[in-house]
Design a protein around this motif. Structure first.
Motif, PDB file in Angstrom:
ATOM      1  N   ALA A  20       0.855  -1.191   0.000  1.00 25.79           N
ATOM      2  CA  ALA A  20       0.000   0.000   0.000  1.00 25.79           C
ATOM      3  C   ALA A  20       0.885   1.232   0.000  1.00 25.79           C
ATOM      4  O   ALA A  20       1.811   1.338   0.803  1.00 25.79           O
ATOM      5  N   VAL A  21       0.623   2.151  -0.912  1.00 28.22           N
ATOM      6  CA  VAL A  21       1.358   3.408  -0.916  1.00 28.22           C
ATOM      7  C   VAL A  21       0.360   4.562  -1.005  1.00 28.22           C
ATOM      8  O   VAL A  21      -0.728   4.418  -1.578  1.00 28.22           O
ATOM      9  N   THR A  22       0.746   5.681  -0.418  1.00 33.60           N
ATOM     10  CA  THR A  22      -0.096   6.874  -0.489  1.00 33.60           C
ATOM     11  C   THR A  22       0.740   7.984  -1.100  1.00 33.60           C
ATOM     12  O   THR A  22       1.849   8.258  -0.643  1.00 33.60           O
ATOM     13  N   ILE A  23       0.213   8.567  -2.175  1.00 41.18           N
ATOM     14  CA  ILE A  23       0.893   9.678  -2.832  1.00 41.18           C
ATOM     15  C   ILE A  23      -0.116  10.811  -2.921  1.00 41.18           C
ATOM     16  O   ILE A  23      -1.152  10.670  -3.569  1.00 41.18           O
ATOM     17  N   ASP A  24       0.207  11.919  -2.254  1.00 42.35           N
ATOM     18  CA  ASP A  24      -0.757  13.009  -2.117  1.00 42.35           C
ATOM     19  C   ASP A  24      -2.047  12.424  -1.547  1.00 42.35           C
ATOM     20  O   ASP A  24      -2.015  11.815  -0.500  1.00 42.35           O
ATOM     21  N   ASP A  25      -3.165  12.528  -2.256  1.00 45.42           N
ATOM     22  CA  ASP A  25      -4.405  11.963  -1.715  1.00 45.42           C
ATOM     23  C   ASP A  25      -4.760  10.637  -2.373  1.00 45.42           C
ATOM     24  O   ASP A  25      -5.874  10.141  -2.217  1.00 45.42           O
ATOM     25  N   LEU A  26      -3.825  10.042  -3.120  1.00 47.74           N
ATOM     26  CA  LEU A  26      -4.097   8.774  -3.796  1.00 47.74           C
ATOM     27  C   LEU A  26      -3.617   7.604  -2.949  1.00 47.74           C
ATOM     28  O   LEU A  26      -2.486   7.606  -2.462  1.00 47.74           O
ATOM     29  N   MET A  27      -4.497   6.626  -2.772  1.00 43.52           N
ATOM     30  CA  MET A  27      -4.117   5.379  -2.100  1.00 43.52           C
ATOM     31  C   MET A  27      -4.011   4.321  -3.183  1.00 43.52           C
ATOM     32  O   MET A  27      -4.992   4.009  -3.864  1.00 43.52           O
ATOM     33  N   ILE A  28      -2.811   3.787  -3.359  1.00 45.86           N
ATOM     34  CA  ILE A  28      -2.515   2.898  -4.484  1.00 45.86           C
ATOM     35  C   ILE A  28      -1.963   1.575  -3.958  1.00 45.86           C
ATOM     36  O   ILE A  28      -1.176   1.547  -3.013  1.00 45.86           O
ATOM     37  N   ALA A  29      -2.407   0.489  -4.589  1.00 43.20           N
ATOM     38  CA  ALA A  29      -1.847  -0.838  -4.307  1.00 43.20           C
ATOM     39  C   ALA A  29      -0.855  -1.156  -5.414  1.00 43.20           C
ATOM     40  O   ALA A  29      -1.207  -1.133  -6.595  1.00 43.20           O
ATOM     41  N   VAL A  30       0.386  -1.424  -5.033  1.00 43.14           N
ATOM     42  CA  VAL A  30       1.411  -1.828  -5.993  1.00 43.14           C
ATOM     43  C   VAL A  30       1.683  -3.303  -5.740  1.00 43.14           C
ATOM     44  O   VAL A  30       1.970  -3.698  -4.605  1.00 43.14           O
ATOM     45  N   ALA A  39      -0.172  -1.492 -10.712  1.00 43.57           N
ATOM     46  CA  ALA A  39      -0.665  -0.565  -9.690  1.00 43.57           C
ATOM     47  C   ALA A  39      -2.126  -0.227  -9.982  1.00 43.57           C
ATOM     48  O   ALA A  39      -2.499   0.041 -11.130  1.00 43.57           O
ATOM     49  N   VAL A  40      -2.925  -0.293  -8.938  1.00 43.99           N
ATOM     50  CA  VAL A  40      -4.357   0.031  -9.038  1.00 43.99           C
ATOM     51  C   VAL A  40      -4.750   0.829  -7.807  1.00 43.99           C
ATOM     52  O   VAL A  40      -4.030   0.841  -6.795  1.00 43.99           O
ATOM     53  N   ASP A  41      -5.922   1.460  -7.858  1.00 49.89           N
ATOM     54  CA  ASP A  41      -6.442   2.108  -6.654  1.00 49.89           C
ATOM     55  C   ASP A  41      -6.557   1.072  -5.540  1.00 49.89           C
ATOM     56  O   ASP A  41      -6.921  -0.078  -5.780  1.00 49.89           O
ATOM     57  N   ASN A  42      -6.270   1.531  -4.325  1.00 52.36           N
ATOM     58  CA  ASN A  42      -6.277   0.597  -3.194  1.00 52.36           C
ATOM     59  C   ASN A  42      -7.585   0.647  -2.408  1.00 52.36           C
ATOM     60  O   ASN A  42      -7.685   0.041  -1.349  1.00 52.36           O
ATOM     61  N   ILE A  43      -8.564   1.376  -2.913  1.00 58.84           N
ATOM     62  CA  ILE A  43      -9.866   1.469  -2.240  1.00 58.84           C
ATOM     63  C   ILE A  43     -10.897   0.734  -3.076  1.00 58.84           C
ATOM     64  O   ILE A  43     -11.034   0.983  -4.281  1.00 58.84           O
ATOM     65  N   CYS A  44     -11.636  -0.147  -2.441  1.00 58.48           N
ATOM     66  CA  CYS A  44     -12.686  -0.904  -3.121  1.00 58.48           C
ATOM     67  C   CYS A  44     -13.727   0.058  -3.698  1.00 58.48           C
ATOM     68  O   CYS A  44     -14.071   1.066  -3.065  1.00 58.48           O
ATOM     69  N   THR A  45     -14.248  -0.280  -4.874  1.00 59.49           N
ATOM     70  CA  THR A  45     -15.245   0.584  -5.506  1.00 59.49           C
ATOM     71  C   THR A  45     -16.659   0.313  -4.981  1.00 59.49           C
ATOM     72  O   THR A  45     -17.600   0.993  -5.370  1.00 59.49           O
ATOM     73  N   HIS A  46     -16.815  -0.670  -4.117  1.00 60.95           N
ATOM     74  CA  HIS A  46     -18.144  -0.984  -3.577  1.00 60.95           C
ATOM     75  C   HIS A  46     -18.489  -0.068  -2.404  1.00 60.95           C
ATOM     76  O   HIS A  46     -19.531   0.563  -2.393  1.00 60.95           O
ATOM     77  N   ALA A  47     -17.641  -0.063  -1.399  1.00 60.66           N
ATOM     78  CA  ALA A  47     -17.802   0.837  -0.256  1.00 60.66           C
ATOM     79  C   ALA A  47     -16.386   1.231   0.114  1.00 60.66           C
ATOM     80  O   ALA A  47     -15.537   1.252  -0.760  1.00 60.66           O
ATOM     81  N   PHE A  48     -16.122   1.525   1.393  1.00 59.80           N
ATOM     82  CA  PHE A  48     -14.757   1.926   1.719  1.00 59.80           C
ATOM     83  C   PHE A  48     -14.031   0.790   2.412  1.00 59.80           C
ATOM     84  O   PHE A  48     -14.336   0.460   3.561  1.00 59.80           O
ATOM     85  N   ALA A  49     -13.085   0.210   1.726  1.00 61.23           N
ATOM     86  CA  ALA A  49     -12.214  -0.798   2.326  1.00 61.23           C
ATOM     87  C   ALA A  49     -10.885  -0.751   1.592  1.00 61.23           C
ATOM     88  O   ALA A  49     -10.835  -0.450   0.391  1.00 61.23           O
ATOM     89  N   VAL A  50      -9.820  -1.018   2.320  1.00 65.30           N
ATOM     90  CA  VAL A  50      -8.468  -0.982   1.751  1.00 65.30           C
ATOM     91  C   VAL A  50      -8.126  -2.380   1.230  1.00 65.30           C
ATOM     92  O   VAL A  50      -8.075  -3.348   1.988  1.00 65.30           O
ATOM     93  N   ALA A  97      14.226   0.714  -8.948  1.00 63.60           N
ATOM     94  CA  ALA A  97      13.065   1.468  -8.458  1.00 63.60           C
ATOM     95  C   ALA A  97      11.804   1.112  -9.247  1.00 63.60           C
ATOM     96  O   ALA A  97      11.841   0.901 -10.450  1.00 63.60           O
ATOM     97  N   VAL A  98      10.694   1.051  -8.528  1.00 56.82           N
ATOM     98  CA  VAL A  98       9.380   0.875  -9.138  1.00 56.82           C
ATOM     99  C   VAL A  98       8.710   2.246  -9.162  1.00 56.82           C
ATOM    100  O   VAL A  98       8.575   2.895  -8.112  1.00 56.82           O
ATOM    101  N   LEU A  99       8.315   2.674 -10.350  1.00 60.59           N
ATOM    102  CA  LEU A  99       7.691   3.993 -10.489  1.00 60.59           C
ATOM    103  C   LEU A  99       6.278   3.853 -10.996  1.00 60.59           C
ATOM    104  O   LEU A  99       5.982   2.992 -11.834  1.00 60.59           O
ATOM    105  N   VAL A 100       5.403   4.726 -10.506  1.00 60.46           N
ATOM    106  CA  VAL A 100       4.001   4.742 -10.913  1.00 60.46           C
ATOM    107  C   VAL A 100       3.676   6.116 -11.475  1.00 60.46           C
ATOM    108  O   VAL A 100       4.107   7.134 -10.932  1.00 60.46           O
ATOM    109  N   LYS A 101       2.957   6.132 -12.583  1.00 62.14           N
ATOM    110  CA  LYS A 101       2.563   7.407 -13.207  1.00 62.14           C
ATOM    111  C   LYS A 101       1.283   7.894 -12.549  1.00 62.14           C
ATOM    112  O   LYS A 101       0.251   7.215 -12.614  1.00 62.14           O
ATOM    113  N   ILE A 102       1.361   9.052 -11.920  1.00 63.80           N
ATOM    114  CA  ILE A 102       0.191   9.582 -11.218  1.00 63.80           C
ATOM    115  C   ILE A 102      -0.286  10.884 -11.857  1.00 63.80           C
ATOM    116  O   ILE A 102       0.413  11.481 -12.643  1.00 63.80           O
TER     117      ILE A 102
END
Ligand code: FES
Length: 102
Positions: A20-30, A39-50, A97-102
């Motif tokens: 789990a990484v947080t960049i600014d206000d983005l929570m991302i799963a790498v 890398a994808v969003d780390n918040i479920c699209t159903h409700a709020f879960a990490v 290094a692993v880099l993610v485009k945000i």
């Protein structure tokens, strides 16, 4: 404007693991899927879960709350109750290094 952000060292996320990484206000799963990073969003699209608090198996993150599953390669839902896909992010490797485009 998008930019590349370093999120991990390559050996920090072993095959089959997710970070789990947080960049600014983005929570991302790498994740490392058989040596390939995604890398994808780390918040479920159903409700709020990490999602990284649930299991990562067969290339899918499983929501710890109600069990929805998402393919980390595409963000697609593979099991309900979620129906909206996850946002995906471009990933590239630069040396160790692993880099993610945000
Ligand atoms: S919050 Fe993830 S499946 Fe409900």
């Amino acid at each position: 404007m998008s930019e590349w952000a370093e999120v991990a060292k390559r050996d920090e996320i072993a095959p089959g693991q997710a970070k789990a990484v947080t960049i600014d206000d983005l929570m991302i799963a790498v994740v490392n899927l058989d040596g390939e990073f995604f890398a994808v969003d780390n918040i479920c699209t159903h409700a709020f879960a990490v999602l990284t608090e649930g299991p990562f198996t067969d290339g899918q993150l499983q929501c710890p709350l109600h069990g929805a599953r998402f393919d980390v390669r595409t963000g697609a839902v593979t099991a309900p109750p979620a129906w909206e896909p996850l946002r995906t992010y471009e990933v590239r490797i630069d040396g160790d290094a692993v880099l993610v485009k945000i």
